[in-house]
Scaffold this motif. Structure first.
Motif, short mmCIF file in Angstrom:
data_model
loop_
_atom_site.label_atom_id
_atom_site.label_comp_id
_atom_site.label_asym_id
_atom_site.label_seq_id
_atom_site.Cartn_x
_atom_site.Cartn_y
_atom_site.Cartn_z
N VAL A 103 97.84 86.05 31.66
CA VAL A 103 97.51 86.88 32.65
C VAL A 103 97.76 88.45 32.30
CG1 VAL A 103 98.52 87.22 35.07
CG2 VAL A 103 98.30 85.05 34.21
N GLU A 104 98.99 88.59 31.61
CA GLU A 104 99.41 90.05 31.25
C GLU A 104 98.45 90.57 30.48
OE1 GLU A 104 103.28 89.23 30.14
OE2 GLU A 104 103.95 89.56 31.94
N ARG A 105 97.81 89.63 29.59
CA ARG A 105 96.62 90.31 28.65
C ARG A 105 95.49 90.82 29.30
NH1 ARG A 105 95.82 85.73 25.45
NH2 ARG A 105 97.64 86.00 24.79
N ILE A 106 95.01 90.08 30.45
CA ILE A 106 94.06 90.34 31.22
C ILE A 106 94.47 91.56 31.97
CG2 ILE A 106 92.50 89.72 33.19
CD1 ILE A 106 91.66 88.47 30.55
N ILE A 107 95.19 91.90 32.67
CA ILE A 107 95.72 92.94 33.57
C ILE A 107 95.73 94.01 32.68
CG2 ILE A 107 97.82 94.02 34.56
CD1 ILE A 107 98.50 91.10 35.73
N LYS A 108 96.47 94.02 31.29
CA LYS A 108 96.37 95.14 30.66
C LYS A 108 95.00 95.46 30.05
CE LYS A 108 98.92 96.54 26.21
NZ LYS A 108 99.87 96.18 25.24
N SER A 109 94.16 94.61 29.45
CA SER A 109 92.87 94.95 28.97
C SER A 109 91.70 94.76 29.70
CB SER A 109 92.61 94.01 27.74
OG SER A 109 92.53 92.60 28.50
#
Length: 120
Positions: free
Chosen positions: A51-57
């Motif tokens: 999830v954090e990877r998607i929010i960041k990228s």
């Protein structure tokens, strides 16, 4: 195995192990973008780091925050609600456009429960 298919199997294994699913929300609620088929799908991930990877990228997801949901609550409240609303479940969407495999909520539940039932 396609990228989307491998993401789906990773989802089943991770959720069977942790009994937790992850989604995102902001002040407006939960996203449910239209898929290529024209239906809407709410994305769910199997780990917080995904999830954090998607929010960041992915620019469309910046401003969202991760939200965890226990598997029990997902099955008892979310699956019926998503089904009633005609939404698909996006499974471990990834990449620059946060895309991947979409399925009916009950199918996702059956697939995870099948992995849970496998002998260890």
């Amino acid at each position: 195995m396609s990228q989307a298919s491998s993401q789906a199997w990773a989802f089943y294994r991770d959720v069977a192990k942790t009994r937790t699913v992850w989604t995102v929300r902001d002040a407006g609620g939960y996203p449910a973008p239209k898929t290529q088929s024209g239906r809407r799908a709410q994305p769910f991930w199997s780990t917080r780091s995904r999830v954090e990877r998607i929010i960041k990228s992915v620019p469309a997801y910046q401003g969202f925050v991760p939200e965890d949901i226990s598997w029990e609550v997902f099955c008892s409240a979310w699956v019926p609600g998503l089904t009633r609303d005609g939404l698909l479940v996006g499974v471990n969407w990834s990449g620059k456009r946060a895309a991947g495999y979409d399925m009916e909520p009950a199918e996702l539940q059956r697939n995870v429960e099948a992995v849970v039932a496998e002998p260890q």
